[in-house]
Design an enzyme around this catalytic site. Structure first.
Site, PDB file in Angstrom:
ATOM      1  N   ASP A  84      -3.667  -7.329  -3.471  1.00 48.51           N
ATOM      2  CA  ASP A  84      -4.188  -6.430  -2.452  1.00 48.51           C
ATOM      3  C   ASP A  84      -5.060  -5.311  -3.022  1.00 48.51           C
ATOM      4  OD1 ASP A  84      -4.322  -5.621   0.273  1.00 48.51           O
ATOM      5  OD2 ASP A  84      -2.788  -4.100  -0.066  1.00 48.51           O
ATOM      6  N   GLY A 220      -3.033   0.122   6.983  1.00 51.99           N
ATOM      7  CA  GLY A 220      -2.513   1.411   7.408  1.00 51.99           C
ATOM      8  C   GLY A 220      -1.570   1.310   8.592  1.00 51.99           C
ATOM      9  N   ASN A 241      -0.718  -5.293   7.556  1.00 48.87           N
ATOM     10  CA  ASN A 241      -0.268  -4.803   6.257  1.00 48.87           C
ATOM     11  C   ASN A 241       0.654  -3.601   6.413  1.00 48.87           C
ATOM     12  OD1 ASN A 241      -2.129  -6.683   5.393  1.00 48.87           O
ATOM     13  ND2 ASN A 241      -3.165  -5.290   3.975  1.00 48.87           N
ATOM     14  N   VAL A 242       1.763  -3.624   5.675  1.00 46.76           N
ATOM     15  CA  VAL A 242       2.744  -2.537   5.726  1.00 46.76           C
ATOM     16  C   VAL A 242       3.140  -2.168   4.304  1.00 46.76           C
ATOM     17  CG1 VAL A 242       5.006  -1.797   6.556  1.00 46.76           C
ATOM     18  CG2 VAL A 242       3.651  -3.395   7.920  1.00 46.76           C
TER      19      VAL A 242
END
Length: 301
Positions: A84, A220, A241-242
């Protein structure tokens, strides 16, 4: 089961108007917690290793990647590995052979033309290696040096500032010009938020979904309220995404444990508490993302 492919998970989610959850991992406890939470929810999941996490691990990618791959191989649900927010071409090339099926190549800090050229070069190489590539357009914020097409350096551009949001016409051109497999879009979320007060621009998301022929990604997400996440999935987001939400769960649980047990010195005691808190948050968030919402508009052929 064997490692899953991120592209297959995201493509399947997009086709069924749902989203796959992707969690950033830093420690082995993160890995175990994400898999445990996904197994509890009986859902596929993506484990993400960011360039910042690699820097934290003394610049070494393989120790965490190998641990994640072994844990994924023993999971009862499909688990994929994703590299990422990669800015380094050297790190990009380490993805091949390390268990990763996908990379988010991050040139969003550059002006538009430079972002497009750098991303195109990354995609050209990655596709020869069988890697699925995600990129970012616009300024999601929360990371120094991000400035989208207007700024190449300096403090983070506010997510609501003029020029921060992803433009649908530009996004369609960017995808065509780079050949990326997925696009992270700036619609009001901010990286590293510790409050869930982000207000997403759902009208813009619908226009992006209609304009862009590849799956859309929300970065975010920790700062977005549950109902905002449900609406985002309904509006076209296929990968969520976390990161910060897990760290908040872990840190809060450990802080509470140590306050109640000031004599504790065995790290297994408080790390297990933190791991369990993260697993619960993973299962909860997956439940949110699979909650029925408004049906999304189909992308044009």
């Amino acid at each position: 089961m064997p490692l899953a492919a991120t592209g297959e998970l995201v493509t399947r989610a997009a086709a069924t108007h749902s989203a796959v959850a992707a969690f950033n991992i830093i420690t082995l406890e993160h890995v175990e917690a994400v898999i445990a939470g996904a197994e509890s929810a009986d859902a596929p999941v993506v484990l993400q290793v960011s360039e910042n996490a690699v820097k934290f691990r003394y610049g070494r990618l393989l120790p965490l990647a190998r641990a994640a791959a072994v844990a994924a191989d023993r999971a009862r649900v499909p688990v994929a590995l994703h590299l990422d927010h990669v800015q380094s071409d050297d790190l990009l090339r380490q993805a091949q052979g390390a268990g990763f099926s996908s990379v988010m190549y991050d040139a969003a800090r550059l002006p538009y033309a430079e972002n497009l050229a750098a991303t195109r070069a990354a995609v050209d190489w990655a596709h020869t290696q069988g890697l699925w590539i995600e990129a970012e357009l616009g300024s999601i914020g929360g990371k120094p040096g991000q400035g989208g097409r207007e700024r190449a350096a300096g403090p983070p551009l506010d997510a609501h500032a003029p020029g921060a949001r992803t433009d649908p016409v530009e996004a369609r051109s960017f995808v065509a010009g780079t050949g990326v497999d997925a696009l992270a879009v700036a619609i009001g979320s901010v990286h590293a938020m510790t409050t869930r007060t982000a207000a997403l621009d759902h009208d813009l998301l619908k226009r992006l979904s209609a304009a862009v022929p590849v799956p859309l990604v929300l970065h975010g997400s920790s700062g977005v309220p549950d109902e905002g996440l449900v609406a985002a999935v309904g509006g076209g987001i296929a990968k969520v995404n976390v990161g910060t939400a897990l760290n908040m769960a872990m840190t809060g649980a450990i802080r509470d444990f140590l306050a109640a047990h000031p004599e504790a010195v065995d790290s297994r005691e408080y790390l297990s508490v933190g791991r369990e808190a993260m697993a619960r948050e993973v299962a909860r968030l997956i439940g949110v993302l699979t909650r029925p919402g408004e049906p999304r508009s189909a992308n044009p052929a």
